[in-house]
Each structure stands twice: as C-alpha cells, then as structure tokens.
Write an enzyme that holds these catalytic residues in place. Structure first.
Site, PDB file in Angstrom:
ATOM      1  N   ASP A 227       0.848  -1.194   0.000  1.00  0.00           N
ATOM      2  CA  ASP A 227       0.000   0.000   0.000  1.00  0.00           C
ATOM      3  C   ASP A 227       0.886   1.249   0.000  1.00  0.00           C
ATOM      4  OD1 ASP A 227      -1.817   2.020   0.731  1.00  0.00           O
ATOM      5  OD2 ASP A 227      -2.942   0.651   2.031  1.00  0.00           O
TER       6      ASP A 227
ATOM      7  N   THR B 119      -5.734  13.791 -13.766  1.00  0.00           N
ATOM      8  CA  THR B 119      -6.887  13.709 -14.659  1.00  0.00           C
ATOM      9  C   THR B 119      -7.392  15.078 -15.105  1.00  0.00           C
ATOM     10  OG1 THR B 119      -9.245  13.092 -14.653  1.00  0.00           O
ATOM     11  CG2 THR B 119      -8.270  13.510 -12.519  1.00  0.00           C
ATOM     12  N   ASP B 120      -8.104  15.100 -16.212  1.00  0.00           N
ATOM     13  CA  ASP B 120      -8.752  16.351 -16.670  1.00  0.00           C
ATOM     14  C   ASP B 120      -9.911  16.733 -15.744  1.00  0.00           C
ATOM     15  OD1 ASP B 120     -10.542  14.308 -17.428  1.00  0.00           O
ATOM     16  OD2 ASP B 120     -10.618  14.867 -19.551  1.00  0.00           O
ATOM     17  N   GLU B 121     -10.387  15.762 -14.925  1.00  0.00           N
ATOM     18  CA  GLU B 121     -11.590  16.024 -14.121  1.00  0.00           C
ATOM     19  C   GLU B 121     -11.351  17.072 -13.034  1.00  0.00           C
ATOM     20  OE1 GLU B 121     -13.978  12.606 -13.223  1.00  0.00           O
ATOM     21  OE2 GLU B 121     -13.140  11.479 -14.899  1.00  0.00           O
TER      22      GLU B 121
ATOM     23  N   ASN C 162     -21.383  10.543 -25.220  1.00  0.00           N
ATOM     24  CA  ASN C 162     -21.491   9.152 -24.749  1.00  0.00           C
ATOM     25  C   ASN C 162     -22.350   8.292 -25.678  1.00  0.00           C
ATOM     26  OD1 ASN C 162     -19.924   9.796 -22.559  1.00  0.00           O
ATOM     27  ND2 ASN C 162     -21.633   9.992 -21.124  1.00  0.00           N
TER      28      ASN C 162
ATOM     29  N   LEU D 169     -17.093   3.049 -18.780  1.00  0.00           N
ATOM     30  CA  LEU D 169     -18.082   3.014 -19.867  1.00  0.00           C
ATOM     31  C   LEU D 169     -17.741   2.040 -21.002  1.00  0.00           C
ATOM     32  CD1 LEU D 169     -20.721   4.210 -21.100  1.00  0.00           C
ATOM     33  CD2 LEU D 169     -19.233   5.775 -22.360  1.00  0.00           C
TER      34      LEU D 169
ATOM     35  N   PRO E 294     -25.272  11.539 -10.085  1.00  0.00           N
ATOM     36  CA  PRO E 294     -25.366  12.817  -9.361  1.00  0.00           C
ATOM     37  C   PRO E 294     -24.148  13.701  -9.671  1.00  0.00           C
ATOM     38  CG  PRO E 294     -25.634  10.944  -7.852  1.00  0.00           C
ATOM     39  CD  PRO E 294     -25.228  10.375  -9.180  1.00  0.00           C
TER      40      PRO E 294
ATOM     41  N   ALA F 210      -1.069   4.863  -8.772  1.00  0.00           N
ATOM     42  CA  ALA F 210      -1.968   4.232  -7.793  1.00  0.00           C
ATOM     43  C   ALA F 210      -3.041   5.205  -7.336  1.00  0.00           C
ATOM     44  CB  ALA F 210      -1.165   3.737  -6.590  1.00  0.00           C
TER      45      ALA F 210
ATOM     46  N   SER G 158     -10.365  14.535  -4.769  1.00  0.00           N
ATOM     47  CA  SER G 158      -9.207  13.869  -4.161  1.00  0.00           C
ATOM     48  C   SER G 158      -7.998  13.950  -5.102  1.00  0.00           C
ATOM     49  CB  SER G 158      -9.538  12.413  -3.792  1.00  0.00           C
ATOM     50  OG  SER G 158      -9.753  11.635  -4.950  1.00  0.00           O
ATOM     51  N   LYS G 159      -8.224  13.861  -6.397  1.00  0.00           N
ATOM     52  CA  LYS G 159      -7.104  13.987  -7.345  1.00  0.00           C
ATOM     53  C   LYS G 159      -6.579  15.423  -7.341  1.00  0.00           C
ATOM     54  CE  LYS G 159      -5.609  11.303  -9.842  1.00  0.00           C
ATOM     55  NZ  LYS G 159      -4.537  10.263  -9.674  1.00  0.00           N
TER      56      LYS G 159
ATOM     57  N   TYR H 178     -14.087  11.885  -6.301  1.00  0.00           N
ATOM     58  CA  TYR H 178     -12.895  11.409  -7.024  1.00  0.00           C
ATOM     59  C   TYR H 178     -12.041  12.587  -7.487  1.00  0.00           C
ATOM     60  CZ  TYR H 178     -10.097  10.040 -11.080  1.00  0.00           C
ATOM     61  OH  TYR H 178      -9.070   9.891 -11.985  1.00  0.00           O
TER      62      TYR H 178
END
Ligand code: NAD
Ligand code: TYD
Length: 358
Positions: A63, A138-140, A263, A204, A297, A86, A167-168, A164
């Site tokens: 971990d 990420t791009d998010e 999508n 997806l 959501p 990770a 946190s990134k 998510y």
C-alpha cells in the site's frame, strides 16, 4: 543481471493504465521496473503475465500509505524515477463511498511524496538532479465545460466536482507544493478518459462491450449527451514516457486524444462495430440494448483537453483515432475471454448490483 540503466518505481502498475505503461515501458526502454500495487479490486497481476519472467520486472504487493514499506523499497531499489498511478479511479464508486478515495489519493500520495522527499534528499547531487516524481492525474480536476467553452489548458482554474476529482485535485496540489517548497523535481500529467486493453469493466467502454456481447441492457446515464475526450491508452503511455524524459520539472502537461465524443455516439459506435464482428450475438443490432438510466449525481457535462503544450514543447501527439482505437479495443476484449471471466466474478457482481440493480 547488471542494471546500468537504473530502475523506475511504478505505483498502481497492476491497474488499467499502469499495466499498459509497464508493458509499453519494457518493450521500449532498458531500465528495470518495480511495480508497487496493493491489488485492490482494480489491480490484476494477470495483466502483466507476459512480463512476469522478465528479469527487469519486479512486483511488490503493498500500500502506498504504508510509509515503512515505501521507505524500504526506495532504499532497496534506488529508483531514478517514480511514476505514480496508484489511485481509486472510478467516479461512481467515489459517490457511493468516498473514504477510500481520500485515503489513497490524498493520504497515499502524501505518504509517497514524504518518503520520496526523504530518499531524494539523501542521494548524491548527480542522482538528485536526474530524479523525477511523475504524478498521473486527470482532466476532471478542471470541472465541467459547457458546449461552447474552450478546452481545458494547464492554466484553467481547478474546480473538481466529484469526490474522485476533488481527491485527485488535492493530490495535484500536494505534488505542486513539493516542487515549490522543497525543489523536488516533480512532473504532473493531466489526461483525458483512457480506453484500451485491460480496462476494468466498471468504466463506460468495456462495460458497453461486455453488456452488448452478453445481451444485457447497456446503461446510458441521463440523456447520453455528456462529452468526453477519448485517449487510446498506448498514446497516453507514450506521452508519460515523453514527459518523464523531457518534461520540465515543476510543470504540468495536459494529455488529450483530440476525440471529443458524446457518450451516446461512443455507445452506438461500439454497437455497430459489434454488429459487424458478432452478427450472431443474442441481440442484434446491439443498439437495441441501449437503456437510458437515472443520471449520475453531479454528472460533469463535458471534458476537453487542449494538449498544445505537450505537442509544441515535447513533440508528443496521439497516433490513434477513435475509429482505429475502438476497433483494437473491441478486438482485444473479443480475444481475451478468460481475462473477462477472471475480473467479472465476486466483487464485480456486487458492484453491478449496487450501481445498476443488475
Ligand atoms: P485503476 O483503478 O485501473 O488502477 C488503479 C491501481 O492502483 C490498481 O492496480 C490498484 O490495485 C492500485 N491501488 C489502489 N490503491 C492503492 C494503494 N493504496 N496502494 C497501492 N496501490 C493501490 O486506475 P487507472 O484507470 O489505471 O488509472 C491510473 C491513474 O490514472 C489514476 O491515478 C487515475 O486517477 C488516472 N487517470 C485515469 C484515467 C482513466 O481514464 N482511466 C483518466 C485520467 C486519469
Ligand atoms: P466513466 O467511464 O465512468 O469515466 P468518467 O466518469 O471518469 O468520465 O464514464 C464515462 C462517461 O460515460 C461519463 O459521462 C459517465 C457515462 N457512463 C454511462 O453513461 N453509463 C455507465 O454505465 C458508465 C459507467 C458511465
């Protein structure tokens, strides 16, 4: 075996992108790889079966939050770089249970940074200046775009919307701070949605392929008009290798596929390729299986990456179009039935029941 080319430490290398990266690395570079992975539900050592007897590859189950283990591993393996994949990576899971996301993505990245800093501070000057800590993000973290806004650039304001992405974003800020405060030679890559071999079928594209093959409903969230910028995983691996060798420490690089697609268009494309390749499946045309379901959501409407910086500064460009990449991906899933069987038992079924009542 003599190790003149050094070692890189990869975290999360048994997951989707990490395992593709290790395979790509060992096929292109002489340096050894140590893979530190906890083997959560998303980690699968079988992804690396083809290199398990390569003497340049070593696997360590563990971990990134375990600081003693990370400290020992760094001292033993003396890597010239850490490539940090990770993470807990699935938005829908972060909505059901954000704890693991904060634990691994925030605390885990912090632990890794602290141990990397201790290791880096103690090595000699030449090793110190060559060392790199590459953080895969990420791009998010940039939030959501309207249909007409320009694509995200490296200077777009952070506005994460899911547990998510929050946190990134936190981990990106920590990585940035370790450069600014301690001078650690860090690099951050923010990439768009990846697809390709070995992707766990909670995401997806593999989920649609598997459901279409087995005649199960294909769940499309909301109106299906959300847009993602799809990047073939091998192009992403090549980008990481490029940034690792030539990126400027302290910089961030956006990596995108130049493939903004709704999508519903991703889903219908997969269905028509399968109509051609699998005309005798239980339900054909496969698009009959498309089922619109309740929206996620806080569902981000559109992501798009402006990858001009990595293209002009480092000369990286994606090679794959969506048409070529999706065919390769579908063919890989068709050819790897045992892999699919191995990942769709137990906890996977539980997740499908929780998320889709299937
Ligand atoms: P994944 O979920 O497939 O794999 C994650 C890996 O990390 C697994 O092997 C898991 O066992 C390991 N792991 C999780 N917690 C750990 C811990 N505490 N210690 C050690 N190992 C641990 O993820 P992925 O899709 O391969 O994504 C890799 C990275 O790329 C992540 O940081 C993710 O945020 C980022 N990313 C992914 C995408 C995408 O489309 N998949 C897009 C942008 C960014
Ligand atoms: P996903 O693969 O989970 O990646 P991300 O949320 O990180 O972009 O989802 C990609 C898009 O597909 C996203 O807009 C959500 C949507 N989606 C569905 O419509 N149905 C599904 O079953 C899943 C998993 C995702």
């Amino acid at each position: 075996m003599e190790n003149r080319h050094g070692t890189i430490l990869v975290t999360g290398g048994a997951g989707f992108i990490g395992s593709n990266f290790i395979l790509h690395w060992l096929a292109s570079e002489p340096a050894h790889v140590v893979n530190l992975d906890k083997l959560t539900y998303a980690g699968n050592p079988a992804n690396l079966a083809s290199v398990s007897s390569d003497r340049r590859y070593n696997f360590v189950q563990g971990d990134i939050c375990d600081r003693g283990l990370v400290a020992d591993l760094l001292l033993k393996t003396r890597p010239r770089a850490i490539v940090h994949f990770a993470a807990e990576s699935h938005v829908d899971r972060s909505i059901h249970g954000p704890d693991d996301f904060v634990r691994t993505n925030v605390n885990g990245t912090f632990s890794l940074l602290e141990e990397a800093r201790a290791y880096w501070s103690a090595i000699n000057q030449a090793e110190k200046s060559g060392f790199r800590f590459l953080h895969v993000s990420t791009d998010e973290v940039y939030g959501s775009l309207s249909a007409t806004e320009p694509a995200f650039s490296e200077t777009t304001r952070y506005a994460p919307n899911s547990p998510y992405s929050a946190s990134k974003a936190s981990s990106d800020h920590l990585v940035r701070a370790y450069h600014h405060t301690y001078g650690m030679p860090v690099l951050t890559t923010n990439c768009s949605n990846n697809y390709g071999p070995f992707q766990f079928p909670e995401k997806l594209i593999p989920l649609v392929i598997l459901h279409a093959l087995s005649g199960k409903p294909i769940p499309v969230y909301g109106d299906g008009l959300n847009v993602r910028d799809w990047l073939y995983v091998n192009d992403h691996c090549e980008a990481i290798r490029t940034v690792l060798s030539s990126g400027r420490p302290g910089e961030t690089y956006n990596i995108g596929g130049n493939n903004e697609i709704k999508n519903i268009d991703v889903v219908t494309t997969i269905c028509s390729v399968l109509d051609e390749l699998r005309p005798t499946d239980p339900i054909v045309p496969h698009k009959k299986l498309i089922t619109f379901v309740k929206d996620r959501p806080g569902h981000d409407r559109r992501y798009a990456m402006n990858a001009t910086k990595v293209e002009t500064e480092l000369g990286w460009r994606p090679k794959e179009t969506f048409e070529s990449g999706i065919r390769k991906t579908i063919q890989w899933y068709l050819n790897n039935e045992p892999w699919i069987q191995s990942v769709t038992s137990g906890s996977y079924r539980q997740w499908m029941a929780t998320q889709y009542s299937l």
